[in-house]
Design an enzyme around this catalytic site. Structure first.
Site, PDB file in Angstrom:
ATOM      1  N   TRP A 205      29.413  58.487   7.379  1.00 50.09           N
ATOM      2  CA  TRP A 205      28.191  58.078   6.672  1.00 50.09           C
ATOM      3  C   TRP A 205      27.155  59.184   6.667  1.00 50.09           C
ATOM      4  O   TRP A 205      26.465  59.405   5.664  1.00 50.09           O
ATOM      5  CB  TRP A 205      27.655  56.767   7.250  1.00 50.09           C
TER       6      TRP A 205
ATOM      7  N   ASP B  74      18.961  56.721   9.230  1.00 48.11           N
ATOM      8  CA  ASP B  74      19.767  55.594   8.758  1.00 48.11           C
ATOM      9  C   ASP B  74      20.045  54.707   9.974  1.00 48.11           C
ATOM     10  O   ASP B  74      20.829  55.069  10.844  1.00 48.11           O
ATOM     11  CB  ASP B  74      21.072  56.131   8.162  1.00 48.11           C
TER      12      ASP B  74
ATOM     13  N   LYS C 171      24.245  44.019   9.015  1.00 47.49           N
ATOM     14  CA  LYS C 171      24.675  44.051  10.421  1.00 47.49           C
ATOM     15  C   LYS C 171      23.749  43.088  11.173  1.00 47.49           C
ATOM     16  O   LYS C 171      24.080  41.929  11.335  1.00 47.49           O
ATOM     17  CB  LYS C 171      24.590  45.448  11.015  1.00 47.49           C
TER      18      LYS C 171
END
Lengths: 356, 356
Positions: B100, B167, B191
């Site tokens: 990511w 992030d 999440k």
């Protein structure tokens, strides 16, 4: 029971809400909520595959077109269309039929030249311009099929040899269309497809890859096509509820059946507006939308009183948009004829109590 | 009962699912579904206001920061961060800690120069690089706080005078942070915040407006701030469910309480991994994530068998990501300690049946 005439997010069928509610507790007897399953699970892959297949079937999407479920609403499409289709220094043609059409063309102006082929701003967008010329040297022609605020709708595909880009946010699935007439169709879900949070895109594959621009990945149609709408985590629940709604639409008999119902609903309401001496329509008769019926009163002082009666009768969401005033009844696919009749009854009752 | 160790979209509290399910039928006794109400209704304005307030309170967001609920996931933030913060020809510094982080820096490379200050790719991202130098002439420094795939987490804010972009998709609300240490925090909801379809952004107002770029409207933080996250139709349901989950978090006692629970859950599982001769952790001990616990077996041939036992014990979603192999147990806020203990019990049982 409430009659939901809201412009969007809007009414969906009761049975869709029922199924959508159950899946939040237990999705397909998995013992898990639809909200907690992986988008890469076989269960969700089945959902997005079925949703895609239902769109393909219900709109008879031909080969050579891709179907995408994206995020960002029509507002993101206003940028994605030019960024994907318009080369640097290129020109696009836009028809200006209201606030949303204007937003689309303003966004395109950031990325190239925009030729506004016609506008109905002179009469507060109460009609669809006709007889305009579309330049032949533009990269594409863009228009808004249904103008929710003004209650106007474009029923015929404009004649042009250019690629056609159309915002069908508020009338997709409400009437039969020939997808092959278009090169890029986009629609925020929150009218006739599903809840807010997902955007349908139907794009002809071979118009892509020609703008030569460096695109943010999330704004690149081709990457989403390559990823099967799962370039990143998709809006799982909004796609799921859309799938349920498309199933409902198919079970009803498909788009042609809904189109007939929508014609009947719209005719009933417009007939009452034309008959009832207290009310009058705001849109040009030949351009009247079947999705959003806009009307005002000859005596604006009475409008608040009619809104009060409407509230009493559980007719909600009929206050007009501030740019038009009066009333707006949004009569999307899921709104039953009985709700339209309840509104008509209230209009008649109001007539009875306010005319000698 | 299933124990959902899925990496995301993932488990949320049962009571949140219950309330989320009910609102699809009747939202707040309005007689309407949460899916059919206008985002401009006072009912939904109350939802988004409460969600914003809960974020502000739970993370003690200082004045001078805006809180946004956007669409497009972290993947769209990978582009929005450079487009909003990086002038043409400018440079940004990125820490590379996995897939990511790499996607984020690749996206930034489209719009400027990227200085990768350090990378742990040499050991399959199994650790967090340390002691690297961050250039002082970059527009900002970007890193990924928690690496779901590799099970590593950055607990301390890297030292730099540059604006810091982070992030926090997979660890926001799992531990206390000092928001003032950061200039831009973003997090896909799916999440610890809510279901897929919404992205949280916390941005320091005075870093905006300096890139000088022509931005697609939907990629312009300032427009979303001006519109109170309603520049266009927001993802209503995803925001609503996030609000319910943040209410749950507050009722539990807030982030500090969850952090203690998460420490206990993670410790219990890592202790078993370290104790049990059949298993071993993959991440450097000092960088072990509290959210995603990655581990393998000394004897890879046994992994399929353990997965079968896990399935039998209703332990789902523990298969490791293909880039690491083995197992990954995601133990987000809503996963109870009892589920962690169920996994530990299965590991012990497996040990008993496979060691002499």
């Amino acid at each position: 029971m409430k009659h939901n005439f809201g412009a969007g997010p809007c009414i969906l069928p009761k049975e869709v809400f029922q199924q959508a509610s159950e899946a939040v507790i237990d999705f397909n007897n998995t013992g898990l909520s639809i909200l907690e399953i992986s988008h890469r699970s076989k269960e969700f892959e089945a959902v997005i595959d079925e949703a895609t297949q239902l769109v393909r079937e219900l709109l008879a999407v031909p080969q050579g077109y891709s179907i995408l479920f994206l995020q960002g609403g029509a507002s993101l499409q206003f940028a994605m269309a030019p960024l994907n289709l318009l080369p640097e220094g290129g020109k696009a043609a836009y028809l200006d039929t209201g606030v949303w059409a204007t937003k689309a063309l303003k966004e395109a102006k950031k990325f190239g030249t925009v030729d506004v082929v016609a506008s109905s701003i002179d009469k507060n967008y109460s009609y669809i311009p006709k007889g305009y010329a579309i330049p032949t040297d533009a990269a594409y022609f863009h228009y808004t099929a249904n103008n929710t605020i003004y209650g106007t709708e474009v029923f015929d595909k404009p004649e042009t040899a250019l690629p056609v880009v159309v915002d069908m946010s508020s009338d997709i699935f409400s009437r039969e269309i020939n997808v092959a007439d278009y090169d890029l169709i986009y629609a925020g879900a929150q009218k006739n497809m599903g809840p807010a949070g997902v955007t349908l895109v139907i794009v002809k594959d071979d118009i892509l890859g020609k703008s030569g621009r460096v695109l943010p990945s999330m704004l690149d149609y081709q990457l989403h096509i390559n990823g099967g709408s799962m370039y990143n985590t998709p809006p799982v629940y909004s796609i799921f509820v859309s799938m349920l709604n498309l199933r409902w639409l198919k079970a009803k008999g498909g788009v042609s059946v809904l189109e007939q119902e929508n014609i009947i609903k719209a005719r009933a309401l417009y007939d009452e507006i034309d008959r009832n001496p207290l009310f009058k329509g705001t849109a040009a008769v030949e351009d009247r939308s079947r999705m959003n019926v806009t009307f005002v009163m000859d005596t604006p002082e009475l409008e608040a009183e009619f809104l009060a009666l409407a509230k009493e009768r559980n007719l909600i969401g009929i206050k007009g948009h501030r740019s038009v005033g009066g009333f707006r009844a949004s009569i999307y696919n899921a709104l039953p004829l009985s709700s339209v009749n309840a509104l008509i009854d209230a209009m008649k009752e109001f007539e009875d109590t306010h005319t000698a």
